[in-house]
Each structure stands twice: as C-alpha cells, then as structure tokens.
Design a protein around this motif. Structure first.
Motif, PDB file in Angstrom:
ATOM      1  N   LEU A 149       0.807  -1.217   0.000  1.00 36.56           N
ATOM      2  CA  LEU A 149       0.000   0.000   0.000  1.00 36.56           C
ATOM      3  C   LEU A 149       0.843   1.271   0.000  1.00 36.56           C
ATOM      4  O   LEU A 149       0.286   2.371   0.040  1.00 36.56           O
ATOM      5  CB  LEU A 149      -0.927   0.013   1.233  1.00 36.56           C
ATOM      6  CG  LEU A 149      -1.889  -1.165   1.378  1.00 36.56           C
ATOM      7  CD1 LEU A 149      -2.757  -0.979   2.618  1.00 36.56           C
ATOM      8  CD2 LEU A 149      -2.745  -1.333   0.134  1.00 36.56           C
ATOM      9  N   THR A 150       2.158   1.134  -0.008  1.00 34.40           N
ATOM     10  CA  THR A 150       3.011   2.308   0.060  1.00 34.40           C
ATOM     11  C   THR A 150       4.226   2.146  -0.840  1.00 34.40           C
ATOM     12  O   THR A 150       4.665   1.025  -1.116  1.00 34.40           O
ATOM     13  CB  THR A 150       3.477   2.559   1.511  1.00 34.40           C
ATOM     14  OG1 THR A 150       4.359   3.679   1.538  1.00 34.40           O
ATOM     15  CG2 THR A 150       4.191   1.339   2.069  1.00 34.40           C
ATOM     16  N   SER A 151       4.746   3.280  -1.269  1.00 24.57           N
ATOM     17  CA  SER A 151       5.986   3.263  -2.050  1.00 24.57           C
ATOM     18  C   SER A 151       7.214   3.346  -1.147  1.00 24.57           C
ATOM     19  O   SER A 151       8.340   3.197  -1.628  1.00 24.57           O
ATOM     20  CB  SER A 151       6.000   4.447  -3.034  1.00 24.57           C
ATOM     21  OG  SER A 151       5.925   5.688  -2.333  1.00 24.57           O
ATOM     22  N   LEU A 152       7.014   3.546   0.148  1.00 27.34           N
ATOM     23  CA  LEU A 152       8.125   3.674   1.086  1.00 27.34           C
ATOM     24  C   LEU A 152       8.558   2.300   1.590  1.00 27.34           C
ATOM     25  O   LEU A 152       8.550   1.994   2.784  1.00 27.34           O
ATOM     26  CB  LEU A 152       7.727   4.575   2.261  1.00 27.34           C
ATOM     27  CG  LEU A 152       7.401   6.021   1.904  1.00 27.34           C
ATOM     28  CD1 LEU A 152       7.005   6.804   3.138  1.00 27.34           C
ATOM     29  CD2 LEU A 152       8.591   6.681   1.207  1.00 27.34           C
ATOM     30  N   THR A 153       8.938   1.462   0.658  1.00 22.91           N
ATOM     31  CA  THR A 153       9.409   0.124   0.983  1.00 22.91           C
ATOM     32  C   THR A 153      10.269  -0.381  -0.159  1.00 22.91           C
ATOM     33  O   THR A 153      10.092   0.031  -1.312  1.00 22.91           O
ATOM     34  CB  THR A 153       8.236  -0.846   1.229  1.00 22.91           C
ATOM     35  OG1 THR A 153       8.745  -2.132   1.604  1.00 22.91           O
ATOM     36  CG2 THR A 153       7.371  -0.987  -0.014  1.00 22.91           C
ATOM     37  N   TYR A 154      11.206  -1.258   0.157  1.00 24.15           N
ATOM     38  CA  TYR A 154      12.052  -1.843  -0.877  1.00 24.15           C
ATOM     39  C   TYR A 154      11.387  -3.051  -1.527  1.00 24.15           C
ATOM     40  O   TYR A 154      11.635  -3.352  -2.693  1.00 24.15           O
ATOM     41  CB  TYR A 154      13.387  -2.276  -0.282  1.00 24.15           C
ATOM     42  CG  TYR A 154      14.276  -1.130   0.145  1.00 24.15           C
ATOM     43  CD1 TYR A 154      14.931  -0.334  -0.788  1.00 24.15           C
ATOM     44  CD2 TYR A 154      14.449  -0.827   1.488  1.00 24.15           C
ATOM     45  CE1 TYR A 154      15.742   0.716  -0.408  1.00 24.15           C
ATOM     46  CE2 TYR A 154      15.267   0.224   1.894  1.00 24.15           C
ATOM     47  CZ  TYR A 154      15.911   0.993   0.939  1.00 24.15           C
ATOM     48  OH  TYR A 154      16.711   2.036   1.331  1.00 24.15           O
ATOM     49  N   ASN A 155      10.575  -3.763  -0.763  1.00 24.01           N
ATOM     50  CA  ASN A 155       9.972  -4.995  -1.255  1.00 24.01           C
ATOM     51  C   ASN A 155       8.582  -5.174  -0.679  1.00 24.01           C
ATOM     52  O   ASN A 155       8.246  -4.622   0.360  1.00 24.01           O
ATOM     53  CB  ASN A 155      10.818  -6.223  -0.860  1.00 24.01           C
ATOM     54  CG  ASN A 155      12.209  -6.202  -1.440  1.00 24.01           C
ATOM     55  OD1 ASN A 155      13.136  -5.737  -0.792  1.00 24.01           O
ATOM     56  ND2 ASN A 155      12.362  -6.715  -2.649  1.00 24.01           N
ATOM     57  N   ASP A 156       7.796  -5.990  -1.361  1.00 26.29           N
ATOM     58  CA  ASP A 156       6.530  -6.438  -0.803  1.00 26.29           C
ATOM     59  C   ASP A 156       6.788  -7.718  -0.015  1.00 26.29           C
ATOM     60  O   ASP A 156       7.653  -8.515  -0.378  1.00 26.29           O
ATOM     61  CB  ASP A 156       5.520  -6.711  -1.922  1.00 26.29           C
ATOM     62  CG  ASP A 156       4.104  -6.850  -1.400  1.00 26.29           C
ATOM     63  OD1 ASP A 156       3.892  -6.627  -0.187  1.00 26.29           O
ATOM     64  OD2 ASP A 156       3.212  -7.177  -2.194  1.00 26.29           O
ATOM     65  N   TYR A 157       6.067  -7.885   1.072  1.00 32.07           N
ATOM     66  CA  TYR A 157       6.216  -9.080   1.904  1.00 32.07           C
ATOM     67  C   TYR A 157       4.868  -9.773   2.001  1.00 32.07           C
ATOM     68  O   TYR A 157       3.836  -9.123   2.167  1.00 32.07           O
ATOM     69  CB  TYR A 157       6.716  -8.709   3.302  1.00 32.07           C
ATOM     70  CG  TYR A 157       8.162  -8.267   3.333  1.00 32.07           C
ATOM     71  CD1 TYR A 157       9.182  -9.158   3.634  1.00 32.07           C
ATOM     72  CD2 TYR A 157       8.504  -6.950   3.042  1.00 32.07           C
ATOM     73  CE1 TYR A 157      10.506  -8.754   3.658  1.00 32.07           C
ATOM     74  CE2 TYR A 157       9.825  -6.532   3.051  1.00 32.07           C
ATOM     75  CZ  TYR A 157      10.817  -7.436   3.366  1.00 32.07           C
ATOM     76  OH  TYR A 157      12.128  -7.037   3.377  1.00 32.07           O
ATOM     77  N   HIS A 158       4.903 -11.099   1.928  1.00 35.75           N
ATOM     78  CA  HIS A 158       3.670 -11.879   1.910  1.00 35.75           C
ATOM     79  C   HIS A 158       3.550 -12.720   3.174  1.00 35.75           C
ATOM     80  O   HIS A 158       4.549 -13.033   3.829  1.00 35.75           O
ATOM     81  CB  HIS A 158       3.642 -12.777   0.670  1.00 35.75           C
ATOM     82  CG  HIS A 158       3.739 -12.020  -0.615  1.00 35.75           C
ATOM     83  ND1 HIS A 158       2.667 -11.336  -1.155  1.00 35.75           N
ATOM     84  CD2 HIS A 158       4.785 -11.819  -1.471  1.00 35.75           C
ATOM     85  CE1 HIS A 158       3.040 -10.755  -2.281  1.00 35.75           C
ATOM     86  NE2 HIS A 158       4.315 -11.026  -2.495  1.00 35.75           N
ATOM     87  N   PRO A 159       2.324 -13.083   3.549  1.00 37.65           N
ATOM     88  CA  PRO A 159       2.127 -13.931   4.730  1.00 37.65           C
ATOM     89  C   PRO A 159       2.975 -15.199   4.651  1.00 37.65           C
ATOM     90  O   PRO A 159       3.094 -15.820   3.595  1.00 37.65           O
ATOM     91  CB  PRO A 159       0.635 -14.252   4.677  1.00 37.65           C
ATOM     92  CG  PRO A 159       0.031 -13.083   3.966  1.00 37.65           C
ATOM     93  CD  PRO A 159       1.054 -12.681   2.929  1.00 37.65           C
ATOM     94  N   GLY A 160       3.570 -15.550   5.784  1.00 35.83           N
ATOM     95  CA  GLY A 160       4.431 -16.725   5.842  1.00 35.83           C
ATOM     96  C   GLY A 160       5.908 -16.385   5.912  1.00 35.83           C
ATOM     97  O   GLY A 160       6.730 -17.253   6.213  1.00 35.83           O
TER      98      GLY A 160
END
Length: 291
Positions: A149-160
């Motif tokens: 939901l934001t551009s202030l991150t290097y990566n997306d993280y998924h459950p698990g």
C-alpha cells in the motif's frame, strides 16, 4: 506456471553415504536431539523461500549452511520437486509444491480480518508499512502487512515470511509479553539448539535486563535489520497486540534506516503505532478472539 525448469535426478544420484556426523545424528535422534541434516534442509528451504530466488553461494550464506552441504540439500529438494532451477541462470526458486507443506495449518484468519483495516489506515497516515506477526517456534511469522500500500518500501512481503525471534523487534516484544513459562521454554530451546551468536544474544537477554526493559517501555526497536529481503536497509519498531494481558501478536513499523534516525522514529512513529495496537486490542476483546 510457465515451462518447468525442474532438473530431473535419479534416486541414486543424490543418495549420500552415511558420514560420521550422519551416524551421530541417527544415534542421538531418539534422545530428543535434532537431526542436523533435517534442520539444515529446513534452513535452506526457508532462505530460498524468503528471497524468492537465490544462487548457490547466496543459499549457503543466507541459510548459514556450508556450501557443499547446501549443494547436496538443493539437489535433494530439486529431486523432490520443492525447488526448480531458473531457465538461463543458476538460480533456484520454490515451486508450488512448497504450499503442500502448510496443509492442515489454520491461519489467524479472524485476527488478520480485524487488524487489516487499522494497519491500512495507519500506513495511509504515516506512509510507512505496518506488519502483523505472531510467534511460531524460534521465529516470528508474518501474517499480514501493508507493504503493497506504500511506495516507502524496498519490497513487498507476503504472509508466511519468517524472521528469527532474537533478530527482530517483534520477537523481543513477544518474549517480553508472553507468559513466563512460555518464555522460559522458548529460551531453553534456543539455548539448546542455537549457535554461538544465539548463545551471546541469550546471555544479553537473561543477564542484561533487555526483556524487562522492553516490557516496561512497551516496545522494542531494531536498527539495520538483517533478516529482510534487503538486509541492513531498514529499521523497525514493534509493540504488542494485547487482549487484556494476553499477547495475540505484534505490530511493527518498518522505515528506511538512513532516512529516519531511530530516536526520531520512536518520537514520531511509536505513539501512533501504540495507539493503533490499543484500538485493535479493544476490538479483539469485544470479539472474544480465541488464541
């Protein structure tokens, strides 16, 4: 999935003669001592699953398994169909078969449904991603996050996605707020099966008063997090998600380590994170959420 890149192996090609260490593992497994080969295989699979794709040297480094052993484990996982080699380069990634390892596990569905709108709203307000994690064994496991939901991150993280308990702010929070008996069991297991670095961290926890400090302050902070998809690039602050005195999970806010000084982050982000957790805790108490 597109064309498969699984490298077929015959059974004989990956059978390894029993070594002295293997024999010792077999002899001691009946006395509650873990089988090292299995522990290492799990570490390799978790490392690849966290990153999504790694070459052999990266697998060895990320899993802390010696390179020759990591190679043997990867060959075995290829044979079993849990890994595949990418076309055109010597990288390995998990296959859909990995999902079968989670069959029978009941996820924290009600917890996630309750938490999601609150952490989405907080991310909209502060810009930084928020994560919900819970304790499993020697790890904290991501249940939901707002990285998408934001551009202030290097990566997306998924459950698990898993993070070592002692190496993340959420893990320290869980240790500080879980029942004493549970905490003693966790620390004893880490002490029994951990490496030298783990033993040093445990000594700091037990003799340095870190657990008491986290409990009294109500939060934990970690700078330059190591166990992320971009090691050393982010820092984080975590608070407990409490229903009464019972911890149901942890909320964490992650931010670029070079953008915000930790003292500024604690002053600016912690109050809002804490308020969010308290609001969720009251809502969970009203739903009679089971552990």
């Amino acid at each position: 999935m597109a064309s498969s890149a699984i490298i077929p192996l015959n059974r004989r090609s990956y059978e390894i003669p029993e070594t002295a260490n293997d024999a010792e593992d077999n002899a001691t497994s009946g006395r509650g001592i873990p089988i090292r080969a299995i522990s290492r295989a799990i570490s390799v699979l978790q490392a690849i699953n966290r990153a999504g794709s790694l070459n052999m040297m990266e697998i060895s480094q990320a899993s802390r398994v010696p390179y020759p052993t990591a190679c043997r484990i990867v060959q075995t996982l290829l044979h079993e169909g849990l890994l595949e080699r990418e076309e055109g380069r010597k990288h390995y990634r998990p296959t859909a078969l990995v999902q079968t390892l989670s069959h029978g596990f009941q996820a924290h569905g009600e917890l996630v449904r309750t938490v999601r709108p609150h952490i989405a709203q907080l991310t909209h307000e502060i810009g930084w991603p928020i994560s919900l994690s819970t304790h499993v064994g020697s790890n904290m496991v991501l249940r939901d996050s707002t990285h998408s939901l934001t551009s202030l991150t290097y990566n997306d993280y998924h459950p698990g996605y898993t993070m070592p308990l002692l190496d993340c702010a959420a893990g320290l929070v869980h240790l500080a707020f879980c029942p004493a008996e549970e905490r003693d069991t966790i620390l004893d297991n880490l002490d029994r099966f951990g490496d030298d670095e783990t033993h040093n961290l445990l000594q700091l926890l037990r003799e340095g008063g870190l657990i008491d400090t986290v409990h009294s302050s109500g939060y934990a902070a970690r700078g330059y997090n190591r166990f992320t998809l971009n090691p050393g690039k982010t820092s984080s602050i975590a608070v407990p998600l409490l229903v009464g005195r019972q911890i149901k999970g942890c909320l964490s806010v992650a931010f670029f380590a070079t953008t915000i000084d930790m003292r500024d982050a604690i002053r600016e982000l912690l109050p809002k994170l804490r308020t969010c957790a308290q609001t969720i805790g009251k809502e969970l108490a009203g739903t009679n959420l089971e552990a």
